[in-house]
Design a protein around this motif. Structure first.
Motif, PDB file in Angstrom:
ATOM      1  N   ARG A 153      -4.421 -12.538 -60.953  1.00 33.59           N
ATOM      2  CA  ARG A 153      -4.727 -11.146 -60.994  1.00 33.59           C
ATOM      3  C   ARG A 153      -4.789 -10.441 -59.959  1.00 33.59           C
ATOM      4  O   ARG A 153      -5.504 -10.697 -58.938  1.00 33.59           O
ATOM      5  N   GLY A 154      -4.222  -9.251 -59.787  1.00 34.29           N
ATOM      6  CA  GLY A 154      -4.342  -8.424 -58.802  1.00 34.29           C
ATOM      7  C   GLY A 154      -3.410  -8.833 -57.194  1.00 34.29           C
ATOM      8  O   GLY A 154      -3.852  -8.194 -56.337  1.00 34.29           O
ATOM      9  N   GLY A 155      -2.532  -9.686 -57.593  1.00 34.95           N
ATOM     10  CA  GLY A 155      -1.569  -9.879 -56.287  1.00 34.95           C
ATOM     11  C   GLY A 155      -0.290 -10.464 -56.727  1.00 34.95           C
ATOM     12  O   GLY A 155      -0.004 -10.608 -57.925  1.00 34.95           O
ATOM     13  N   ARG A 156       0.531 -10.915 -55.636  1.00 35.31           N
ATOM     14  CA  ARG A 156       1.915 -11.534 -55.950  1.00 35.31           C
ATOM     15  C   ARG A 156       1.774 -12.844 -56.351  1.00 35.31           C
ATOM     16  O   ARG A 156       2.639 -13.397 -56.600  1.00 35.31           O
ATOM     17  N   ALA A 157       0.565 -13.660 -55.736  1.00 36.43           N
ATOM     18  CA  ALA A 157       0.456 -14.941 -55.916  1.00 36.43           C
ATOM     19  C   ALA A 157       0.512 -15.527 -57.336  1.00 36.43           C
ATOM     20  O   ALA A 157       0.202 -15.022 -58.211  1.00 36.43           O
ATOM     21  N   ILE A 158       0.916 -16.850 -57.532  1.00 34.81           N
ATOM     22  CA  ILE A 158       0.909 -17.546 -58.748  1.00 34.81           C
ATOM     23  C   ILE A 158       0.146 -18.823 -58.728  1.00 34.81           C
ATOM     24  O   ILE A 158       0.204 -19.521 -57.673  1.00 34.81           O
ATOM     25  N   THR A 159      -0.122 -19.291 -59.991  1.00 33.18           N
ATOM     26  CA  THR A 159      -0.798 -20.709 -59.985  1.00 33.18           C
ATOM     27  C   THR A 159       0.006 -21.435 -60.964  1.00 33.18           C
ATOM     28  O   THR A 159       0.514 -21.037 -62.071  1.00 33.18           O
TER      29      THR A 159
ATOM     30  N   ILE B 149      -1.431 -25.647 -58.344  1.00 37.36           N
ATOM     31  CA  ILE B 149      -0.979 -25.092 -56.885  1.00 37.36           C
ATOM     32  C   ILE B 149      -1.123 -23.834 -56.803  1.00 37.36           C
ATOM     33  O   ILE B 149      -0.390 -23.278 -57.883  1.00 37.36           O
ATOM     34  N   VAL B 150      -1.424 -23.135 -55.804  1.00 38.25           N
ATOM     35  CA  VAL B 150      -1.390 -21.671 -55.757  1.00 38.25           C
ATOM     36  C   VAL B 150      -0.300 -21.343 -54.499  1.00 38.25           C
ATOM     37  O   VAL B 150      -0.446 -21.907 -53.542  1.00 38.25           O
ATOM     38  N   LEU B 151       0.644 -20.610 -55.015  1.00 38.93           N
ATOM     39  CA  LEU B 151       1.843 -20.087 -54.341  1.00 38.93           C
ATOM     40  C   LEU B 151       1.759 -18.627 -53.786  1.00 38.93           C
ATOM     41  O   LEU B 151       1.567 -17.934 -54.977  1.00 38.93           O
ATOM     42  N   ALA B 152       1.913 -18.344 -52.610  1.00 38.07           N
ATOM     43  CA  ALA B 152       1.773 -17.000 -52.083  1.00 38.07           C
ATOM     44  C   ALA B 152       2.836 -16.303 -52.663  1.00 38.07           C
ATOM     45  O   ALA B 152       2.762 -14.976 -52.840  1.00 38.07           O
TER      46      ALA B 152
END
Length: 235
Positions: free
Chosen positions: A198-204, A173-176
């Motif tokens: 990588r390169g953002g705030r989102a997490i997997t 699941i990708v969470l923003a």
């Protein structure tokens, strides 16, 4: 236990809360179903009386088991279920609990298989068991005896799952937003790992879940990817 009187409260110093072992053997043997034979869900003979009391959490459930010697048959949410009698109930009452009679047919669940269906809507209309897995040759359901009996009356032919627990699917699941992960995905996903994109705030988030939980996640707008099963998993 905030609502208990100080006179009856469990002592906390020097006490190690052990692991709470939950056994439902008393109910699982109530109806004998041979492997791969159609399951039937008649009334469970009640030779013992099932009760429940309300607890704050698993820690308090552990205290009830270890200090009061009351064996749990199931701890579900804030309810502690046990087979008891007047003596056990008087003991629990003296500690501020309020035992309530419970119906085993509405508490304990079983896992069954049915033939694949065109649509799961009829199951929902019957207030049916949770649809755990949609597999190629069968659907796997979990439900109470009363729920499964309703399905049986509606014409569904069920086979009880024998000696094999259903295996959840591996998901990603990708969470923003990288906070409150449990609140974002709910409590029905077994989280295995979390990594930042990588390169953002989102997490997997990688984890394990059954199909009913995956359906709920997608209905809430979350992107859920199903990953290959672990080696050795047969569906």
């Amino acid at each position: 236990m905030a609502d208990r009187s100080s006179q009856n409260r469990f002592p906390s110093s020097g006490f190690l809360i052990g692991f709470l072992a939950i056994s439902i053997l008393g109910v699982s043997t109530a109806v004998v179903v041979l492997p791969h034979q159609p399951a039937t869900f008649g009334t469970i003979p009640q030779t013992r009386r099932l009760f429940r009391v309300e607890v704050e959490d698993a820690d308090e459930a552990g205290l009830v088991q270890q200090q009061l010697k009351v064996k749990p048959e199931l701890v579900q949410g804030r309810y502690f279920y046990y087979y008891g009698d007047d003596n056990i109930n008087r003991l629990l009452t003296s500690y501020g609990y309020s035992p309530v009679v419970a119906d085993p047919e509405e508490v304990f669940t079983r896992i069954v298989r049915i033939a694949p269906q065109r649509d799961d809507a009829p199951l929902g209309k019957l207030g049916a068991a949770s649809l755990l897995l949609r597999e190629r040759d069968s659907w796997v359901l979990r439900g109470t005896v009363k729920q499964l009996r309703e399905l049986e009356r509606a014409g569904y032919v069920m086979k009880e799952q024998a000696h094999r627990e259903p295996v959840p699917r591996r998901i990603q699941i990708v969470l923003a937003q990288p906070f409150d992960v449990n609140n974002q995905i709910g409590g029905r996903v077994e989280i295995v790992g979390i990594r930042r994109v990588r390169g953002g705030r989102a997490i997997t988030v990688t984890g394990e879940a059954f199909d009913d939980a995956i359906k709920d996640l997608r209905a809430r707008g979350l992107k859920v990817e199903i990953l290959p099963d672990y080696p050795g998993v047969v569906r």
